[in-house]
Design an enzyme around this catalytic site. Sequence first.
Site, PDB file in Angstrom:
ATOM      1  N   TYR A   1      -5.434   0.087  16.746  1.00 29.93           N
ATOM      2  CA  TYR A   1      -5.587   1.393  17.402  1.00 29.93           C
ATOM      3  C   TYR A   1      -6.155   1.115  18.786  1.00 29.93           C
ATOM      4  O   TYR A   1      -7.051   0.297  18.931  1.00 29.93           O
ATOM      5  CB  TYR A   1      -6.646   2.265  16.709  1.00 29.93           C
ATOM      6  CG  TYR A   1      -6.355   2.705  15.308  1.00 29.93           C
ATOM      7  CD1 TYR A   1      -6.142   1.784  14.303  1.00 29.93           C
ATOM      8  CD2 TYR A   1      -6.347   4.057  14.993  1.00 29.93           C
ATOM      9  CE1 TYR A   1      -5.913   2.189  13.010  1.00 29.93           C
ATOM     10  CE2 TYR A   1      -6.120   4.482  13.689  1.00 29.93           C
ATOM     11  CZ  TYR A   1      -5.904   3.549  12.699  1.00 29.93           C
ATOM     12  OH  TYR A   1      -5.687   3.960  11.428  1.00 29.93           O
TER      13      TYR A   1
ATOM     14  N   ASP B   1      -6.558  -0.508  -1.362  1.00 31.29           N
ATOM     15  CA  ASP B   1      -5.394   0.388  -1.405  1.00 31.29           C
ATOM     16  C   ASP B   1      -4.080  -0.361  -1.612  1.00 31.29           C
ATOM     17  O   ASP B   1      -3.004   0.249  -1.579  1.00 31.29           O
ATOM     18  CB  ASP B   1      -5.346   1.270  -0.141  1.00 31.29           C
ATOM     19  CG  ASP B   1      -5.346   0.466   1.151  1.00 31.29           C
ATOM     20  OD1 ASP B   1      -5.225  -0.775   1.097  1.00 31.29           O
ATOM     21  OD2 ASP B   1      -5.478   1.081   2.232  1.00 31.29           O
ATOM     22  N   ASP B   2      -4.146  -1.663  -1.840  1.00 33.72           N
ATOM     23  CA  ASP B   2      -2.913  -2.445  -2.026  1.00 33.72           C
ATOM     24  C   ASP B   2      -2.657  -2.770  -3.484  1.00 33.72           C
ATOM     25  O   ASP B   2      -3.536  -3.296  -4.171  1.00 33.72           O
ATOM     26  CB  ASP B   2      -3.010  -3.754  -1.239  1.00 33.72           C
ATOM     27  CG  ASP B   2      -2.923  -3.499   0.240  1.00 33.72           C
ATOM     28  OD1 ASP B   2      -1.801  -3.500   0.755  1.00 33.72           O
ATOM     29  OD2 ASP B   2      -3.969  -3.228   0.863  1.00 33.72           O
TER      30      ASP B   2
ATOM     31  N   ASP C   1     -14.812   1.140   5.850  1.00 31.88           N
ATOM     32  CA  ASP C   1     -13.501   0.723   5.298  1.00 31.88           C
ATOM     33  C   ASP C   1     -13.477  -0.787   5.001  1.00 31.88           C
ATOM     34  O   ASP C   1     -12.446  -1.447   5.205  1.00 31.88           O
ATOM     35  CB  ASP C   1     -12.346   1.076   6.244  1.00 31.88           C
ATOM     36  CG  ASP C   1     -12.070   2.575   6.304  1.00 31.88           C
ATOM     37  OD1 ASP C   1     -12.757   3.351   5.616  1.00 31.88           O
ATOM     38  OD2 ASP C   1     -11.151   2.959   7.059  1.00 31.88           O
TER      39      ASP C   1
ATOM     40  N   ASP D   1       0.885  -1.161   0.000  1.00 31.53           N
ATOM     41  CA  ASP D   1       0.000   0.000   0.000  1.00 31.53           C
ATOM     42  C   ASP D   1       0.921   1.208   0.000  1.00 31.53           C
ATOM     43  O   ASP D   1       1.640   1.443   0.977  1.00 31.53           O
ATOM     44  CB  ASP D   1      -0.878  -0.051   1.256  1.00 31.53           C
ATOM     45  CG  ASP D   1      -1.760   1.183   1.407  1.00 31.53           C
ATOM     46  OD1 ASP D   1      -1.591   2.154   0.637  1.00 31.53           O
ATOM     47  OD2 ASP D   1      -2.607   1.169   2.319  1.00 31.53           O
TER      48      ASP D   1
ATOM     49  N   ARG E   1      -9.883   0.294  10.888  1.00 34.07           N
ATOM     50  CA  ARG E   1      -8.756   0.546  11.791  1.00 34.07           C
ATOM     51  C   ARG E   1      -8.038  -0.737  12.191  1.00 34.07           C
ATOM     52  O   ARG E   1      -7.441  -0.813  13.268  1.00 34.07           O
ATOM     53  CB  ARG E   1      -9.221   1.330  13.025  1.00 34.07           C
ATOM     54  CG  ARG E   1      -9.791   2.688  12.641  1.00 34.07           C
ATOM     55  CD  ARG E   1     -10.302   3.503  13.817  1.00 34.07           C
ATOM     56  NE  ARG E   1     -10.957   4.727  13.322  1.00 34.07           N
ATOM     57  CZ  ARG E   1     -10.298   5.851  13.000  1.00 34.07           C
ATOM     58  NH1 ARG E   1      -9.011   5.920  13.154  1.00 34.07           N
ATOM     59  NH2 ARG E   1     -10.961   6.891  12.545  1.00 34.07           N
TER      60      ARG E   1
ATOM     61  N   LYS F   1      -2.476  -3.962   9.269  1.00 37.90           N
ATOM     62  CA  LYS F   1      -2.684  -5.359   8.890  1.00 37.90           C
ATOM     63  C   LYS F   1      -1.978  -5.571   7.549  1.00 37.90           C
ATOM     64  O   LYS F   1      -1.843  -4.633   6.763  1.00 37.90           O
ATOM     65  CB  LYS F   1      -4.183  -5.634   8.750  1.00 37.90           C
ATOM     66  CG  LYS F   1      -4.940  -5.533  10.068  1.00 37.90           C
ATOM     67  CD  LYS F   1      -4.878  -6.826  10.848  1.00 37.90           C
ATOM     68  CE  LYS F   1      -5.751  -6.768  12.087  1.00 37.90           C
ATOM     69  NZ  LYS F   1      -5.010  -6.837  13.344  1.00 37.90           N
ATOM     70  N   ASP F   2      -1.563  -6.802   7.285  1.00 36.30           N
ATOM     71  CA  ASP F   2      -0.687  -7.031   6.135  1.00 36.30           C
ATOM     72  C   ASP F   2      -1.384  -7.086   4.797  1.00 36.30           C
ATOM     73  O   ASP F   2      -0.750  -6.965   3.769  1.00 36.30           O
ATOM     74  CB  ASP F   2       0.067  -8.347   6.307  1.00 36.30           C
ATOM     75  CG  ASP F   2       0.717  -8.441   7.650  1.00 36.30           C
ATOM     76  OD1 ASP F   2       0.056  -8.114   8.645  1.00 36.30           O
ATOM     77  OD2 ASP F   2       1.874  -8.851   7.702  1.00 36.30           O
TER      78      ASP F   2
ATOM     79  N   GLN G   1       2.977   4.387   2.777  1.00 38.53           N
ATOM     80  CA  GLN G   1       2.751   3.867   4.140  1.00 38.53           C
ATOM     81  C   GLN G   1       3.411   2.518   4.433  1.00 38.53           C
ATOM     82  O   GLN G   1       3.816   2.257   5.547  1.00 38.53           O
ATOM     83  CB  GLN G   1       1.257   3.800   4.474  1.00 38.53           C
ATOM     84  CG  GLN G   1       0.482   2.644   3.842  1.00 38.53           C
ATOM     85  CD  GLN G   1      -0.850   2.380   4.559  1.00 38.53           C
ATOM     86  OE1 GLN G   1      -1.658   3.268   4.742  1.00 38.53           O
ATOM     87  NE2 GLN G   1      -1.080   1.143   4.950  1.00 38.53           N
TER      88      GLN G   1
ATOM     89  N   TYR H   1       2.178  -1.570  16.027  1.00 39.22           N
ATOM     90  CA  TYR H   1       1.160  -2.019  15.105  1.00 39.22           C
ATOM     91  C   TYR H   1       0.884  -0.945  14.057  1.00 39.22           C
ATOM     92  O   TYR H   1       0.152  -0.001  14.287  1.00 39.22           O
ATOM     93  CB  TYR H   1      -0.122  -2.332  15.887  1.00 39.22           C
ATOM     94  CG  TYR H   1      -0.808  -3.562  15.386  1.00 39.22           C
ATOM     95  CD1 TYR H   1      -1.339  -4.496  16.265  1.00 39.22           C
ATOM     96  CD2 TYR H   1      -0.929  -3.801  14.032  1.00 39.22           C
ATOM     97  CE1 TYR H   1      -1.965  -5.629  15.807  1.00 39.22           C
ATOM     98  CE2 TYR H   1      -1.547  -4.926  13.569  1.00 39.22           C
ATOM     99  CZ  TYR H   1      -2.068  -5.839  14.456  1.00 39.22           C
ATOM    100  OH  TYR H   1      -2.683  -6.961  13.975  1.00 39.22           O
TER     101      TYR H   1
HETATM  102  C1  F6R Z   1      -7.515  -0.577   8.031  1.00 35.44           C
HETATM  103  C2  F6R Z   1      -7.362   0.726   7.375  1.00 35.44           C
HETATM  104  C3  F6R Z   1      -8.340   1.808   7.663  1.00 35.44           C
HETATM  105  C4  F6R Z   1      -7.731   2.869   8.577  1.00 35.44           C
HETATM  106  C5  F6R Z   1      -8.767   3.953   8.917  1.00 35.44           C
HETATM  107  C6  F6R Z   1      -8.192   5.076   9.777  1.00 35.44           C
HETATM  108  O1  F6R Z   1      -6.489  -1.433   7.703  1.00 35.44           O
HETATM  109  O2  F6R Z   1      -6.436   0.948   6.640  1.00 35.44           O
HETATM  110  O3  F6R Z   1      -9.527   1.298   8.192  1.00 35.44           O
HETATM  111  O4  F6R Z   1      -7.249   2.274   9.737  1.00 35.44           O
HETATM  112  O5  F6R Z   1      -9.249   4.537   7.730  1.00 35.44           O
HETATM  113  O6  F6R Z   1      -7.063   5.587   9.153  1.00 35.44           O
HETATM  114  P1  F6R Z   1      -6.169   6.753   9.750  1.00 35.44           P
HETATM  115  O7  F6R Z   1      -5.692   6.330  11.104  1.00 35.44           O
HETATM  116  O8  F6R Z   1      -5.056   6.886   8.762  1.00 35.44           O
HETATM  117  O9  F6R Z   1      -7.036   7.980   9.831  1.00 35.44           O
HETATM  118 MG    MG Z   2      -3.826   2.403   3.259  1.00 38.03          MG
HETATM  119 MG    MG Z   3      -4.827  -2.258   2.449  1.00 34.61          MG
END
Ligand code: F6R
Ligand code: MG
Ligand code: MG
Length: 364
Positions: free
Chosen positions: A347, A52-53, A286, A11, A265, A231-232, A94, A228
């Site tokens: 988180y 997003d990957d 998400d 990603d 998250r 996730k992979d 990222q 953390y």
């Molecule tokens: C899960 C993921 C999303 C983010 C969420 C919050 O793997 O990528 O669910 O965790 O959108 O993202 P941030 O912390 O970047 O605002």
């Molecule tokens: Mg991402």
């Molecule tokens: Mg992803």
Amino acid sequence: MKTTVSIIKADIGSVGGHAVTHQKLLDECDNHLSIAKEEGLLTDYYITHCGDDIDMIMTHTNGVDNEEVHKLAFDTFMAGAEIAKDLKLYGAGQDLLSETFSGNIKGMGPGSAEIEFKERGADPVFAYCCDKTEPGAFNLPLFKMFADPFNTAGLVIDPTLHGGFDFEVYDVIENRKVIMSCPDEMYDLLALIGSTGRYVIKRIFRRSDGEIAAAVSTDKLNMMAGKYVGKDDPVAIVRSQSGFPAGGETSEAFAFPHLVSGWMRGSHNGPLMPVGQKDARPVRFDGPPRVIGLGFQVSNAKLIGPVDMFDDPAFDGTRQKAVEISNYMRRHGPFEPHRLPADEMEYTSLPGVLEKLEDRFEDM
Ligand code: F6R
Ligand code: MG
Ligand code: MG
């Protein structure tokens, strides 16, 4: 000569938050891989994405863990990340934990799954690529493909599969591995791989001749960064037909949308929804977590295809079930088992909350 299939994924930035990567990043990957193909490092490649990957499916004859192929993937993602930064994409770069390449992509952020084999007369290979989940998400479907006769008819009725398969399982917490044979050690295997956050199927071999059958990316981002960070979003390569599960025995393993951890998250359980490439856009909370499947023929290390395995109305019921499960799980809001147990969350506000309440807690 042997053929190598390497899927290296990362990603490096996305649009709409963590939803979908950008076409310009896919184009940049294409630029780099096309040059590598012209120069002969790669024989062929196919670039896709799940959410997003970006998944770079590459074929070559250099074997697994090849420094040049890994460097190509790393440099390609670095160049893509620069574009992502210019566009101010979300999470630009990222998954790239290091500025410079040092020999092998492992430990540098991107995930990788690779297999090397001598091509048969016709060699079907499947790429299964996920978003918003972890490598252990493949434990259940891979077990079904290679060990469950209720999924894979061939285990019972095809003499070339009847001998069973060996499973190489990683303990991603203690950093050790073990090989277990099915069907003989099936119950012991299940005792481990039911713990999807800890014991992860890495590779599968055919018992009769030790031939590689499958490989999964197990690069645990959270462990590598010391905290953390994500996730992979794993990928798996699965070989098929004539002594391996049939193509439809591999896709059938995803017909049940089982619960996996990840989703919002990286901190929630939700159903793994199999989708065609056009629907690899996880946007509801998400998610829910997605998997795409691409079926190729590998021919003199060239990729013929793919067939978009889940772009099939026969999976509509699975998707509908995944929507029902999503509704049900979402109703739990911040409660387990929708929300993951505290130690598996990506988180958490818990330490801060506990610290704030420290003076107010009393012994009972
Ligand atoms: C899960 C993921 C999303 C983010 C969420 C919050 O793997 O990528 O669910 O965790 O959108 O993202 P941030 O912390 O970047 O605002
Ligand atoms: Mg991402
Ligand atoms: Mg992803």
